[in-house]
Design a protein around this motif. Structure first.
Motif, PDB file in Angstrom:
ATOM      1  N   THR A 192      -3.939   3.927   1.403  1.00  0.00           N
ATOM      2  CA  THR A 192      -4.227   5.300   1.364  1.00  0.00           C
ATOM      3  C   THR A 192      -3.806   6.802  -0.057  1.00  0.00           C
ATOM      4  O   THR A 192      -2.924   6.393   0.962  1.00  0.00           O
ATOM      5  CB  THR A 192      -5.787   6.417   2.036  1.00  0.00           C
ATOM      6  N   ASP A 193      -4.139   7.633  -0.525  1.00  0.00           N
ATOM      7  CA  ASP A 193      -3.666   8.264  -0.983  1.00  0.00           C
ATOM      8  C   ASP A 193      -3.228   9.456   0.497  1.00  0.00           C
ATOM      9  O   ASP A 193      -4.099   9.434   1.808  1.00  0.00           O
ATOM     10  CB  ASP A 193      -4.186   9.672  -1.634  1.00  0.00           C
ATOM     11  N   CYS A 215      -1.838   7.666  -5.020  1.00  0.00           N
ATOM     12  CA  CYS A 215      -1.197   8.857  -5.120  1.00  0.00           C
ATOM     13  C   CYS A 215      -1.822   9.493  -6.392  1.00  0.00           C
ATOM     14  O   CYS A 215      -1.814  10.511  -5.791  1.00  0.00           O
ATOM     15  CB  CYS A 215       0.513   8.170  -4.669  1.00  0.00           C
ATOM     16  N   PRO A 255     -10.386   7.583  -9.845  1.00  0.00           N
ATOM     17  CA  PRO A 255     -10.052   7.685  -8.594  1.00  0.00           C
ATOM     18  C   PRO A 255     -10.674   6.002  -8.298  1.00  0.00           C
ATOM     19  O   PRO A 255     -10.962   5.626  -8.235  1.00  0.00           O
ATOM     20  CB  PRO A 255     -11.033   8.054  -7.655  1.00  0.00           C
ATOM     21  N   ARG A 303      -5.854   9.757  -6.209  1.00  0.00           N
ATOM     22  CA  ARG A 303      -6.619   9.486  -5.133  1.00  0.00           C
ATOM     23  C   ARG A 303      -7.108   7.822  -4.996  1.00  0.00           C
ATOM     24  O   ARG A 303      -7.584   6.932  -5.859  1.00  0.00           O
ATOM     25  CB  ARG A 303      -7.497  10.671  -5.053  1.00  0.00           C
ATOM     26  N   LEU A 336     -13.304   9.625   0.095  1.00  0.00           N
ATOM     27  CA  LEU A 336     -13.028   9.998  -1.346  1.00  0.00           C
ATOM     28  C   LEU A 336     -14.184  11.895  -1.653  1.00  0.00           C
ATOM     29  O   LEU A 336     -13.281  12.282  -2.307  1.00  0.00           O
ATOM     30  CB  LEU A 336     -12.626   9.057  -2.217  1.00  0.00           C
ATOM     31  N   THR A 363      -6.666  11.440   2.638  1.00  0.00           N
ATOM     32  CA  THR A 363      -7.231   9.899   2.592  1.00  0.00           C
ATOM     33  C   THR A 363      -7.627   9.037   3.655  1.00  0.00           C
ATOM     34  O   THR A 363      -6.441   8.665   4.147  1.00  0.00           O
ATOM     35  CB  THR A 363      -8.047   9.373   1.860  1.00  0.00           C
TER      36      THR A 363
END
Length: 360
Positions: free
Chosen positions: A348-349, A230, A148, A233, A72, A352
């Motif tokens: 994950t976003d 999303c 995050p 992150r 990240l 990533t």
């Protein structure tokens, strides 16, 4: 009055209840629910989760979390969250390991434990008291700060109630729990049906009596997690037992003292679950814009260094310790133990990627 007696009285008053409502009463009833009154975890409980099998499980998830944080971009502030933390064993091993390999990770982390049970919250607080990390307890995912997010959950989704539909006279109708005049609970076909679009493609050829399980509450939680990831992150690692492809089958099961029992026999006194549909969870995550990937627990732990960690723990130790480590490795990753039945879903976003999951 026992929970079974109250369920029977409710059925006599308002009619049969859904499997999902039955599961919810068995697990979460305020006075007689399994998770509100029982001690399910560990060798003296009804089942042993992977963190209770060996410290290696939580340690390797700690390694994964540090890697996810680095993927990240090593944010200076982020939320490290566990949902449904049990007795705090996983987080205890995770924090100890992360603190050794990356003090910067620990400095940036705000640890959030999402737990509904006051009883379990106290147990978790005692288990984590020695850690210097900033740890807070919350009741819901919605209370996680807009930072995050790195989230882990082990055997969370299986405990969220699911509905069952049974094919009867050519159509899928909801499977219900009813009661007879002698006070016995039994399954019965209800009148509510399920849209064909929600069924696997082979629904027309499925035999009468086929059962399809669907869990809207699980998908709703997945939407909530994925939406946060999303938007802010992040990455989530979700471990549970279940299947990667949709299909038909009755996976409703109850466990007492590590043995399967009739799911309708002792409401509130035994753990009751269904297998997790990882295909459906992945669809929910992708609908929010996230990436998803899944593998077996065995493949994940081996890729993360399970064998090397077991070797390091056994170095110079007695034959008995080394044999126990071998047993633990087999229990966690062996194909006839947890290794294949349990799956690991990574969310994950879009930007990533986390090891050891493929990029897609």
């Amino acid at each position: 009055m026992s929970l079974k007696q109250r369920i029977i009285r409710q059925i006599e008053t308002t009619g049969p209840i859904s499997v999902a409502d039955y599961m919810a009463l068995c697990l979460f009833d305020r006075d007689n629910g399994y998770y509100t009154t029982q001690e399910p975890f560990g060798r003296s409980g009804d089942f042993i989760t992977a963190p209770e099998v060996s410290q290696m499980f939580g340690e390797l998830i700690g390694v994964w979390c540090v890697g996810a944080w680095q993927a990240l971009g090593s944010p200076q502030q982020f939320s490290l969250c566990e949902v449904g933390p049990g007795r705090g064993t996983l987080m205890n091993d995770l924090l100890r390991t992360a603190g050794k390999i990356s003090p910067a990770f620990m400095k940036a982390a705000k640890v959030i434990m999402v737990e509904l049970s006051e009883r379990l919250t106290k147990i978790q607080q005692e288990a984590l008291a020695q850690h210097t990390a900033d740890i807070e307890w919350r009741k819901t995912i919605a209370e996680i700060p807009a930072n995050p997010l790195i989230l882990v959950a082990n055997e969370l989704f299986d405990a969220i109630p699911s509905r069952q539909y049974v094919k009867s006279n050519g159509r899928f109708v909801e499977r219900m729990v009813s009661a007879d005049s002698e006070g016995n609970l039994f399954f019965a076909a209800g009148s509510g049906s399920l849209e064909k679009a929600l069924l696997p493609g082979s629904s027309d050829t499925a035999a009468d009596g086929s059962i399809f399980e669907i869990a809207p509450a699980r998908n709703a939680l997945m939407h909530q997690i994925a939406n946060h990831i999303c938007r802010e992150r992040g990455a989530a690692l979700l471990v549970d037992y279940g299947h990667l492809e949709q299909g038909y089958g009755d996976t409703l099961q109850a466990l007492s003292q590590h043995r399967p029992i009739n799911a309708l026999s002792t409401p509130g006194a035994a753990d009751i679950t269904t297998h997790v549909d990882f295909h459906s969870l992945a669809q929910s995550a992708r609908a929010e814009g996230c990436k998803s990937s899944a593998m077996t627990q065995g493949d994940f732990l081996i890729a993360m260094g399970l064998l090397d960690r077991a070797g390091a723990l056994g170095q110079g130790k007695s034959p008995d310790v080394q044999e126990q480590l071998h047993i633990d490795v087999e229990r966690l990753a062996g194909p006839t133990e947890m290794g294949t039945l349990f799956k690991v879903l990574c969310i994950t976003d879009p930007a990533t990627h986390t090891f050891p999951f493929p990029t897609k």
